[in-house]
Design a protein around this motif. Structure first.
Motif, PDB file in Angstrom:
ATOM      1  N   PRO A 186      42.242  10.731  56.369  1.00 39.85           N
ATOM      2  CA  PRO A 186      42.113   9.733  57.430  1.00 39.85           C
ATOM      3  C   PRO A 186      41.162   8.632  56.944  1.00 39.85           C
ATOM      4  O   PRO A 186      40.074   8.925  56.450  1.00 39.85           O
ATOM      5  CB  PRO A 186      41.478  10.519  58.590  1.00 39.85           C
ATOM      6  CG  PRO A 186      41.661  11.965  58.233  1.00 39.85           C
ATOM      7  CD  PRO A 186      41.635  12.020  56.740  1.00 39.85           C
ATOM      8  N   VAL A 187      41.580   7.389  57.067  1.00 44.74           N
ATOM      9  CA  VAL A 187      40.790   6.269  56.541  1.00 44.74           C
ATOM     10  C   VAL A 187      40.423   5.320  57.678  1.00 44.74           C
ATOM     11  O   VAL A 187      41.306   4.790  58.360  1.00 44.74           O
ATOM     12  CB  VAL A 187      41.578   5.490  55.468  1.00 44.74           C
ATOM     13  CG1 VAL A 187      40.758   4.313  54.958  1.00 44.74           C
ATOM     14  CG2 VAL A 187      41.980   6.413  54.318  1.00 44.74           C
ATOM     15  N   TYR A 188      39.116   5.136  57.883  1.00 43.64           N
ATOM     16  CA  TYR A 188      38.669   4.156  58.862  1.00 43.64           C
ATOM     17  C   TYR A 188      37.405   3.466  58.349  1.00 43.64           C
ATOM     18  O   TYR A 188      36.353   4.098  58.235  1.00 43.64           O
ATOM     19  CB  TYR A 188      38.406   4.790  60.230  1.00 43.64           C
ATOM     20  CG  TYR A 188      37.940   3.773  61.247  1.00 43.64           C
ATOM     21  CD1 TYR A 188      38.828   2.825  61.759  1.00 43.64           C
ATOM     22  CD2 TYR A 188      36.618   3.744  61.669  1.00 43.64           C
ATOM     23  CE1 TYR A 188      38.415   1.877  62.668  1.00 43.64           C
ATOM     24  CE2 TYR A 188      36.192   2.787  62.588  1.00 43.64           C
ATOM     25  CZ  TYR A 188      37.094   1.853  63.089  1.00 43.64           C
ATOM     26  OH  TYR A 188      36.674   0.902  63.979  1.00 43.64           O
ATOM     27  N   GLY A 214      43.563   1.983  61.589  1.00 41.09           N
ATOM     28  CA  GLY A 214      43.168   0.696  62.145  1.00 41.09           C
ATOM     29  C   GLY A 214      41.924   0.101  61.526  1.00 41.09           C
ATOM     30  O   GLY A 214      41.131  -0.563  62.211  1.00 41.09           O
ATOM     31  N   SER A 215      41.724   0.308  60.226  1.00 42.32           N
ATOM     32  CA  SER A 215      40.532  -0.220  59.541  1.00 42.32           C
ATOM     33  C   SER A 215      40.488  -1.746  59.612  1.00 42.32           C
ATOM     34  O   SER A 215      41.523  -2.422  59.581  1.00 42.32           O
ATOM     35  CB  SER A 215      40.522   0.220  58.073  1.00 42.32           C
ATOM     36  OG  SER A 215      40.436   1.620  57.963  1.00 42.32           O
ATOM     37  N   SER A 243      39.944  -1.609  54.004  1.00 38.96           N
ATOM     38  CA  SER A 243      40.331  -0.273  53.506  1.00 38.96           C
ATOM     39  C   SER A 243      41.844  -0.126  53.419  1.00 38.96           C
ATOM     40  O   SER A 243      42.368   0.493  52.482  1.00 38.96           O
ATOM     41  CB  SER A 243      39.756   0.819  54.411  1.00 38.96           C
ATOM     42  OG  SER A 243      38.357   0.870  54.347  1.00 38.96           O
ATOM     43  N   GLY A 244      42.566  -0.685  54.405  1.00 40.56           N
ATOM     44  CA  GLY A 244      44.025  -0.597  54.396  1.00 40.56           C
ATOM     45  C   GLY A 244      44.637  -1.254  53.174  1.00 40.56           C
ATOM     46  O   GLY A 244      45.593  -0.738  52.587  1.00 40.56           O
ATOM     47  N   GLU A 245      44.056  -2.377  52.753  1.00 40.09           N
ATOM     48  CA  GLU A 245      44.551  -3.079  51.566  1.00 40.09           C
ATOM     49  C   GLU A 245      44.310  -2.267  50.298  1.00 40.09           C
ATOM     50  O   GLU A 245      45.140  -2.250  49.377  1.00 40.09           O
ATOM     51  CB  GLU A 245      43.875  -4.444  51.443  1.00 40.09           C
ATOM     52  CG  GLU A 245      44.348  -5.475  52.456  1.00 40.09           C
ATOM     53  CD  GLU A 245      43.743  -5.280  53.848  1.00 40.09           C
ATOM     54  OE1 GLU A 245      42.933  -4.341  54.027  1.00 40.09           O
ATOM     55  OE2 GLU A 245      44.072  -6.080  54.740  1.00 40.09           O
ATOM     56  N   ASP A 304      37.814  13.640  53.731  1.00 41.46           N
ATOM     57  CA  ASP A 304      37.272  12.459  54.402  1.00 41.46           C
ATOM     58  C   ASP A 304      37.154  11.313  53.409  1.00 41.46           C
ATOM     59  O   ASP A 304      36.883  11.529  52.215  1.00 41.46           O
ATOM     60  CB  ASP A 304      35.911  12.767  55.013  1.00 41.46           C
ATOM     61  CG  ASP A 304      36.008  13.637  56.254  1.00 41.46           C
ATOM     62  OD1 ASP A 304      37.139  13.840  56.750  1.00 41.46           O
ATOM     63  OD2 ASP A 304      34.964  14.124  56.730  1.00 41.46           O
ATOM     64  N   ALA A 305      37.312  10.088  53.890  1.00 40.93           N
ATOM     65  CA  ALA A 305      37.454   8.928  53.006  1.00 40.93           C
ATOM     66  C   ALA A 305      36.176   8.556  52.264  1.00 40.93           C
ATOM     67  O   ALA A 305      36.234   7.775  51.309  1.00 40.93           O
ATOM     68  CB  ALA A 305      37.949   7.731  53.805  1.00 40.93           C
TER      69      ALA A 305
END
Length: 339
Positions: free
Chosen positions: A8-10, A39-40, A44-46, A88-89
């Protein structure tokens, strides 16, 4: 055997590359990396998309922010492989993690492996949490729940490799708001369905201590953990996991936990009205009514926290606040004058 590592990335831009590369550089080849961008807003999404663009083992999914529990569920539903790990990220795996776990599964025929982890901050190791018995295999659901509920170091889902058969597709939509105890809740699901669980002393996970984390900064959000505990109690009763003596011991642990929460709330820098509202929320919980008012538990000693609990139980909130203030002043004087 094939693994799906779910992350999970936030808003984890600072440490995300180290996390991703710890998976891509594993000595074991058969895996996929499932990155769930929750929904970062920090880029982070990029970063996730960048890795997916150059490595076919990486899958990326973007979704609105709904919390870690939802992200894990989302990742499980979209994973392709039989075995799952959760990372965890801002943490990372040892490079031999999947190889070691695969060997243990093949050797013992288990459907869950619980391994050790290292807590660190910066470049310094703060603690190593591992299994004292070296290797320990059990098929007792009762024993697994005793381990989970009486030894909190086993709550973390990130120190477990889990076969998908241990997840029963239960609906967690009522728990997405949780910011505490979601690991304990999912671990209860895993242990209630596992046929064999292996505990090993190999340290395979690196946990970064975050000073800003909610577990290190007490707030009134701590009360959300009661929701998870009530669900765990439902599982125990539904599957008749505990004996009457086990239940007394479990209630004793929960009452102690309530005492600690009362103690913590009393010292929070919140208004008196908000703290009283938090006390009343505890009393309105099914956990309090079931465990404190209706159930049998072993009485605690006469320490400060138990005194606060007794005052709380009898609605003597003014006395609680007075004592909390007195203890706070005493602590300041002690710290100012200690050698």
């Amino acid at each position: 055997m094939a693994f799906s590592v779910i992350v999970p990335v936030y808003n984890a831009k600072e440490y995300l590359r180290e996390c991703i590369e710890s998976v891509l550089n594993q000595t074991y080849a058969d895996f996929e990396l499932v990155l769930v961008d929750d929904g970062s807003k920090d880029g982070s999404g990029e970063i996730c998309d960048e890795y997916a663009g150059k490595d076919t083992r990486v899958k990326v999914f973007h979704k609105p922010n709904m919390g870690q529990l939802h992200s894990r569920e989302y990742g499980i539903a979209r994973s392709s492989n039989e075995w799952l790990l959760f990372l965890d990220a801002d943490d990372y795996l040892e490079k031999t993690a999947l190889e070691v776990i695969s060997g243990k599964i093949g050797q013992h025929g288990c459907d869950c492996v619980v391994f050790g982890y290292r807590k660190f901050k910066g470049g310094k190791t703060l603690a190593v949490v591992t299994e004292d018995r070296k290797e320990y295999l059990t098929d007792s659901t009762r024993e697994l729940f005793r381990i989970l509920l009486f030894e909190s170091v086993y709550n973390a889902i990130c120190r477990k490799a889990v076969n998908k058969s241990c997840f029963d597709n239960r609906d967690y939509s009522g728990f997405y708001h949780l910011r505490r105890a979601e690991d304990r809740l999912q671990s209860a699901e895993i242990f209630s369905n596992a046929k064999k669980v292996l505990f090993i002393d190999d340290v395979l996970y690196n946990y970064r201590v975050n000073e800003a984390g909610i577990t290190r900064n007490p707030s009134l959000d701590m009360l959300s953990s009661f929701t998870a505990e009530e669900e765990i109690l439902r599982i125990i009763r539904q599957k008749s996991i505990f004996s009457p003596d086990d239940m007394i011991e479990y209630r004793t642990v929960v009452v102690k936990n309530i005492s600690e929460k009362v103690w913590t709330i009393a010292g929070l820098k919140e208004t008196r009205q908000k703290r009283i509202k938090a006390f009343e929320k505890i009393k309105q919980s099914g956990l309090y009514k079931d465990f404190v008012l209706a159930g049998r538990y072993r009485k605690q000693g006469a320490g400060r926290k138990h005194i606060f609990f007794l005052l709380f139980k009898h609605n003597l909130y003014s006395m609680i606040f007075l004592l909390a203030k007195s203890f706070g002043v005493f602590r300041k004087v002690f710290l100012a004058n200690r050698i």
